[in-house]
Structure formats: C-alpha cells, structure tokens
Scaffold this motif. Structure first.
Motif, PDB file in Angstrom:
ATOM      1  N   GLY A 118      61.623 -33.120  58.537  1.00 39.10           N
ATOM      2  CA  GLY A 118      61.262 -32.428  57.311  1.00 39.10           C
ATOM      3  C   GLY A 118      60.703 -33.314  56.229  1.00 39.10           C
ATOM      4  O   GLY A 118      60.259 -32.837  55.198  1.00 39.10           O
ATOM      5  N   VAL A 119      60.741 -34.608  56.423  1.00 40.06           N
ATOM      6  CA  VAL A 119      60.244 -35.536  55.410  1.00 40.06           C
ATOM      7  C   VAL A 119      58.857 -36.038  55.784  1.00 40.06           C
ATOM      8  O   VAL A 119      57.920 -35.957  54.989  1.00 40.06           O
ATOM      9  N   LEU A 120      58.729 -36.560  56.983  1.00 34.76           N
ATOM     10  CA  LEU A 120      57.452 -37.097  57.438  1.00 34.76           C
ATOM     11  C   LEU A 120      56.760 -36.077  58.333  1.00 34.76           C
ATOM     12  O   LEU A 120      56.972 -36.050  59.540  1.00 34.76           O
ATOM     13  N   GLU A 121      55.986 -35.213  57.719  1.00 31.48           N
ATOM     14  CA  GLU A 121      55.287 -34.175  58.474  1.00 31.48           C
ATOM     15  C   GLU A 121      53.805 -34.178  58.129  1.00 31.48           C
ATOM     16  O   GLU A 121      53.416 -34.555  57.015  1.00 31.48           O
ATOM     17  N   ALA A 122      52.981 -33.752  59.085  1.00 31.53           N
ATOM     18  CA  ALA A 122      51.536 -33.666  58.857  1.00 31.53           C
ATOM     19  C   ALA A 122      51.247 -32.720  57.700  1.00 31.53           C
ATOM     20  O   ALA A 122      51.899 -31.697  57.536  1.00 31.53           O
ATOM     21  N   GLY A 123      50.277 -33.117  56.880  1.00 35.46           N
ATOM     22  CA  GLY A 123      49.872 -32.298  55.745  1.00 35.46           C
ATOM     23  C   GLY A 123      50.584 -32.643  54.448  1.00 35.46           C
ATOM     24  O   GLY A 123      50.114 -32.283  53.374  1.00 35.46           O
ATOM     25  N   LYS A 124      51.715 -33.309  54.498  1.00 29.86           N
ATOM     26  CA  LYS A 124      52.409 -33.719  53.285  1.00 29.86           C
ATOM     27  C   LYS A 124      51.719 -34.940  52.692  1.00 29.86           C
ATOM     28  O   LYS A 124      50.965 -35.640  53.369  1.00 29.86           O
ATOM     29  N   VAL A 125      51.996 -35.229  51.421  1.00 30.51           N
ATOM     30  CA  VAL A 125      51.385 -36.361  50.724  1.00 30.51           C
ATOM     31  C   VAL A 125      52.439 -37.448  50.534  1.00 30.51           C
ATOM     32  O   VAL A 125      53.556 -37.179  50.080  1.00 30.51           O
ATOM     33  N   ALA A 126      52.075 -38.685  50.870  1.00 29.71           N
ATOM     34  CA  ALA A 126      52.960 -39.829  50.664  1.00 29.71           C
ATOM     35  C   ALA A 126      52.298 -40.785  49.687  1.00 29.71           C
ATOM     36  O   ALA A 126      51.153 -41.188  49.884  1.00 29.71           O
ATOM     37  N   VAL A 127      53.004 -41.139  48.613  1.00 25.59           N
ATOM     38  CA  VAL A 127      52.533 -42.151  47.665  1.00 25.59           C
ATOM     39  C   VAL A 127      53.309 -43.413  47.976  1.00 25.59           C
ATOM     40  O   VAL A 127      54.533 -43.448  47.847  1.00 25.59           O
ATOM     41  N   ILE A 128      52.601 -44.456  48.396  1.00 28.11           N
ATOM     42  CA  ILE A 128      53.251 -45.680  48.857  1.00 28.11           C
ATOM     43  C   ILE A 128      52.795 -46.851  47.993  1.00 28.11           C
ATOM     44  O   ILE A 128      51.606 -47.130  47.872  1.00 28.11           O
ATOM     45  N   THR A 129      53.783 -47.529  47.386  1.00 27.00           N
ATOM     46  CA  THR A 129      53.475 -48.727  46.606  1.00 27.00           C
ATOM     47  C   THR A 129      53.759 -49.949  47.464  1.00 27.00           C
ATOM     48  O   THR A 129      54.582 -49.916  48.371  1.00 27.00           O
ATOM     49  N   GLY A 130      53.076 -51.033  47.182  1.00 22.58           N
ATOM     50  CA  GLY A 130      53.250 -52.251  47.975  1.00 22.58           C
ATOM     51  C   GLY A 130      52.688 -52.092  49.366  1.00 22.58           C
ATOM     52  O   GLY A 130      53.239 -52.611  50.338  1.00 22.58           O
ATOM     53  N   ALA A 131      51.573 -51.369  49.494  1.00 21.63           N
ATOM     54  CA  ALA A 131      51.049 -50.993  50.803  1.00 21.63           C
ATOM     55  C   ALA A 131      50.201 -52.066  51.473  1.00 21.63           C
ATOM     56  O   ALA A 131      49.733 -51.854  52.588  1.00 21.63           O
ATOM     57  N   SER A 132      49.987 -53.214  50.845  1.00 22.63           N
ATOM     58  CA  SER A 132      49.122 -54.209  51.472  1.00 22.63           C
ATOM     59  C   SER A 132      49.862 -55.082  52.486  1.00 22.63           C
ATOM     60  O   SER A 132      49.236 -55.719  53.327  1.00 22.63           O
ATOM     61  N   SER A 133      51.215 -55.115  52.404  1.00 23.57           N
ATOM     62  CA  SER A 133      51.952 -55.953  53.355  1.00 23.57           C
ATOM     63  C   SER A 133      53.392 -55.474  53.506  1.00 23.57           C
ATOM     64  O   SER A 133      53.885 -54.682  52.711  1.00 23.57           O
ATOM     65  N   GLY A 134      54.027 -55.952  54.525  1.00 26.98           N
ATOM     66  CA  GLY A 134      55.451 -55.718  54.737  1.00 26.98           C
ATOM     67  C   GLY A 134      55.816 -54.279  55.033  1.00 26.98           C
ATOM     68  O   GLY A 134      55.123 -53.558  55.753  1.00 26.98           O
ATOM     69  N   ILE A 135      56.923 -53.840  54.439  1.00 17.58           N
ATOM     70  CA  ILE A 135      57.436 -52.496  54.684  1.00 17.58           C
ATOM     71  C   ILE A 135      56.451 -51.439  54.200  1.00 17.58           C
ATOM     72  O   ILE A 135      56.262 -50.411  54.848  1.00 17.58           O
TER      73      ILE A 135
END
Length: 104
Positions: free
Chosen positions: A66-83
């Motif tokens: 229910g969290v990671l599903e197609a069509g949902k939007v994820a805003v991710i900080t620190g996306a250039s490396s690591g986690i």
C-alpha cells in the motif's frame, strides 16, 4: 560560659550528632548505587541475546504493502547517492512518479 548552660551543652554535642548522621547518609547513597547497578545488570542480561534496536533481521521482508505502488508520487531527498539513490531506483522500477532532490 558555665558548663551547665543549655547552649554550651548543645554546642558540645553538635559535632557528635553530625558524625553519627553522616554514616547513615553514606550508607543510603551506597545502597542506592547498588540498586542502580543491579537494575543495569538485570537489563543487560535480559537483552543479551537480542539484536540492538533498529537493526534489521537478516532475511526478513520489508512490508511495503500500500505504500510503494505504481501511480503514486514519491518525493526523495538525497537522491544522488546512498539510500536516496537506491530508493529512487526502486520507486521508478515499481512505476511510481518520482521527484528527486539533492544538493549535488
């Protein structure tokens, strides 16, 4: 001053009274320390076989239903490396819309 004076008798006895009360205070402090040490010892032996809090259990699956599903939007900080990078790649692979941010 005469020795029969009440004030004189009190002053003569005062140091003795202080000396008698001091060991009781020291004993109380020592007793409190012993209790604290016993509590710490009991806590450390009770959790001796358990992994530290927050550590992952090897081989356990992460519940993302229910969290990671197609069509949902994820805003991710620190996306250039690591986690952040790994999270962004996984979300994109699952078909999510991904908004990435990083300082680099």
């Amino acid at each position: 001053p005469p020795s029969s004076s009440l004030a004189w008798q009190w002053l003569a006895m005062a140091p003795k009274a202080m000396k008698k009360s001091k060991p009781k205070q020291v004993k109380a402090k020592a007793k409190a320390k012993a209790k604290t040490k016993a509590k710490v010892r009991a806590r450390s032996t009770a959790t001796a076989g358990l992994p530290p809090r927050g550590s992952p259990t090897p081989g356990a699956a992460v519940d993302s239903a229910g969290v990671l599903e197609a069509g949902k939007v994820a805003v991710i900080t620190g996306a250039s490396s690591g986690i952040g990078r790994c999270t962004a790649l996984r979300c994109a692979k699952l078909g999510m819309k991904v908004v990435l941010a990083d300082i680099q």
